[in-house]
Structures are given as structure tokens and as C-alpha cells.
Design an enzyme around this catalytic site. Structure first.
Site: not given
Ligand SMILES: *Cc1c(COP(=O)(O)O)cnc(C)c1O
Length: 361
Positions: A49, A100, A171, A196
Site C-alpha cells: 500500500r 472538469y 490540472d 487520458k
Molecule cells: C477525466 C478527467 C479527470 C478525472 O480523471 P479520472 O481518471 O476519470 O478519475 C480530471 N481532470 C480532467 C481534466 C479530466 O478530463
């Protein structure tokens, strides 16, 4: 593992060369999927963990790309949750009104339950953000935003935040560290949905947080590591391995997808079924507003053959969806907005498919 720093290497080489075992005779070329819950006592790794060598392989690559130290999480939202753990209970977060949906929802829920206070801002208006910063603990930045593709002046926001003693989290999912390196602009913490572009094949859910190698950055990294270990939002070794496998081609995928997106944005601008095209001039997301409202937008999404109608982005395959079909999508997103995540297919095939769907709708 190879040395973290490697500042002399181009990002195109870092994605390929880093995150590999020490090159000893007979050693594997790739980090294995380390399926173990614990380690023999006395070494660097202790319990599964708190650390895992397959996570480390990915963290090494992403850390080098962003110019800091990375931690891998079970999802992008787990990484966002970890970054928000830096806010003291009841603390103030200045956050974009349009971002987001998951970020907006988690901030709204926490403000509803009283664990923090949110001041919603338009991040493209630096003056307005500056006025909201006094007394805040954290400024949340997303640029380009999902799905409006607004771009903000990151160095100006960082300067305003640091003047007010506010920590900046950004982000960087949409741009990836190949197109934008927030730590170099003074951002304190970078978060990613590794799901992504970084993984790039729509086969894993993962997230990451990156902090700079400064004293402050290291202190935050330790806090975040304790948070990950104690909350337990850890990635699976198999997912981490797939992310390493995926990131090896990041530069090729981003270059191709970006070229495709630029070309499609150009062609869409003259399209009779399209009211508005949003494309910031970089990256591989294009948002369009269709003529005929939400119904026409839904029909477009249902009428494509190559484009996949699904809610995600950043994969090799092109995807599209009308964002407002989700109940938690912020109302700042127009009802007829279709977000296009442009993949790496042949651009003329993508165009023919999309053009036909738009004309039919
Ligand atoms: C998809 C996304 C997230 C969240 O990520 P997950 O892997 O789906 O939890 C956060 N920020 C942006 C800009 C996203 O496109």
C-alpha cells in the site's frame, strides 16, 4: 531504476528511456508487473500500500516530464482528492466555475458538507481572481478547461496567488507535459488524469500528482504520500504497467492527434451544421456547438461510424459526446456542445465520418 533527473534528455527520449530497471546483464528491459502485497524486510519497499516498483517506473517518467516528483493514484479524481487534502478543514478554495465536471462536483459536495469553502471564479479574468485570493488556501487552475477550452494566463495567476500566500494546483490533463509544464511557471502542485493522454489507450483509470523538487515541494510530496498510504487510493500494478506501456508513445500520439485536431478545427469552422468551434490552437480536443440544439447534437453523436460515442478523451481512438447529457456537467457548458477528442486515425476518414453525421443531423 535509472536516475530521476536526466535533465539533458529531450521529453521524446525521456518517455522511452526512463522507468526501466538498472541495465545489468540478464536483467529485464521492462519493469515487470509487480504483483505483490509485501516485500522482504530491510529494503526500500515495505508494504504494497505504500509503494510498488511498477508505480515507481511510471512515476519516474512522469516526474521527469513535468520537472518534479510524481505520485500515482487509483484515478484522476483520487489525485484531485489528494491535492485538496492540502486545504485545512474549512479553508477557502478559489476554483473555476467552468472546469472538469468531477472537480466542480467534488468541490460543491465539500462546500455543501462544510469541509471547505469555494469561491467560484472566471480564471480568464486575472483581476477578478486576484480580488478573491486574500484569505484563501488554494487556487485551482485548469487550462485549457474541460470542455470550454478556455486558456488562462498561468504565470499571472501564479504571481497573484503567491503574493497572497495561496498554493496553486493545476490540472494538466488536457495539455500533457509535452505541451505545457506548469511547474516551470511556478505552479506548486500538478494533477493529472493518467486515464487520458498519458496512458492513451482507454484501458485504465489512473491519476497522478506532481510536486517540484524544492524544499516546499518535497514537504508537500511527503504529506501527499502519507495521505495516499493512509487513505489507500492506490493504483493496481497491472494498471501502472499499462500506463508505462502507454506513455512510451506519448510524443507520437500527441503530435499526431494535435495535427489531426488542428486540421479538423479548420474544416469545421466553415461547416453549415456548426454554430461555433472552440479550439485553443494546441492539444487534441475540439468542442463544437451544433445548429439544432441538444437534439441535433445527440443525433450527431449517434450517427458516426469511426468516432466512438463515449465519455472519455485522450485515447488513440477518436471519441465524441454531448457533455450536458451528464447531470453533473456545469451549466456553463452549452446544451448543444459536443466535445471531440481527436485520435490518431487518418484525418480524412475522421472528417468524412464527422461531416456525414453532422449533415444527417
Ligand atoms: C477525466 C478527467 C479527470 C478525472 O480523471 P479520472 O481518471 O476519470 O478519475 C480530471 N481532470 C480532467 C481534466 C479530466 O478530463
Amino acid at each position: 531504476m535509472a536516475d530521476h533527473a536526466e535533465p539533458d534528455l529531450s521529453p521524446d527520449t525521456q518517455v522511452v528511456a526512463l522507468g526501466r530497471p538498472q541495465p545489468r546483464p540478464g536483467a529485464a528491459v521492462n519493469a515487470p508487473v509487480e504483483l505483490t502485497s509485501t516485500y522482504h524486510a530491510g529494503g526500500d519497499l515495505d508494504y504494497g500500500r505504500s509503494g510498488n516498483a511498477t508505480w515507481t517506473a511510471f512515476e519516474e517518467v512522469l516526474g521527469a516530464l513535468e520537472g518534479g516528483m510524481a505520485l500515482l493514484y487509483a484515478s484522476g479524481l483520487a489525485a484531485i482528492d489528494a491535492a485538496l487534502s492540502l486545504v485545512p478543514t474549512g479553508g477557502v478554495v478559489v476554483a473555476p466555475r467552468s472546469a472538469y465536471g468531477g472537480t466542480v462536483t467534488t468541490l460543491t459536495q465539500r462546500s455543501d458538507d462544510g469541509s471547505l469553502t469555494v469561491r467560484w471564479a472566471d480564471l480568464t479574468d486575472v483581476g477578478a481572481v486576484r480580488d478573491m485570493l486574500p484569505g484563501a488556501a488554494l487556487l485551482w487552475v485548469e487550462s485549457p478547461t474541460n470542455p470550454l477550452l478556455e486558456v488562462c494566463d498561468v504565470p499571472a495567476l501564479v504571481a497573484a496567488a503567491h503574493e497572497a500566500d495561496v498554493v496553486v494546483v493545476m490540472d494538466n490533463t488536457f495539455a500533457t507535459p509535452l505541451l505545457q509544464r506548469p511547474l516551470a511557471d511556478g505552479v506548486d502542485v500538478v494533477v493529472h488524469s493518467v486515464t487520458k493522454y498519458l496512458s492513451g489507450h482507454s484501458d485504465v483509470i489512473l491519476g497522478a500528482v506532481v510536486t517540484p523538487a524544492s524544499d516546499e515541494g518535497r514537504a508537500r510530496q511527503e504529506r501527499l504520500l502519507r495521505h495516499r498510504t493512509m487513505r489507500g487510493a492506490i493504483p493496481g500494478p497491472m494498471e501502472a504497467w499499462l500506463a508505462v506501456r502507454g506513455i512510451r508513445t506519448l510524443h507520437l500520439r500527441v503530435a499526431r492527434a494535435t495535427a489531426n485536431a488542428g486540421e479538423l478545427a479548420r474544416r469545421l469552422r466553415g461547416h453549415p451544421s456548426v454554430e461555433r468551434v472552440r479550439y485553443p490552437g494546441f492539444g487534441a480536443i475540439v468542442s463544437i456547438e451544433t445548429i439544432g440544439g441538444a437534439e441535433a447534437a445527440e443525433r450527431v453523436c449517434g450517427a458516426t461510424r469511426i468516432w466512438v460515442h463515449a465519455t472519455s478523451l485522450g485515447g488513440v481512438e477518436s471519441q465524441l459526446e454531448r457533455r450536458r447529457r451528464h447531470a453533473n456537467e456545469p451549466p456553463t457548458t452549452p446544451d448543444n456542445l459536443v466535445r471531440l477528442s481527436v485520435g490518431i486515425e487518418d484525418v480524412d476518414d475522421l472528417w468524412r465520418d464527422l461531416d456525414a453525421a453532422l449533415r444527417k443531423a
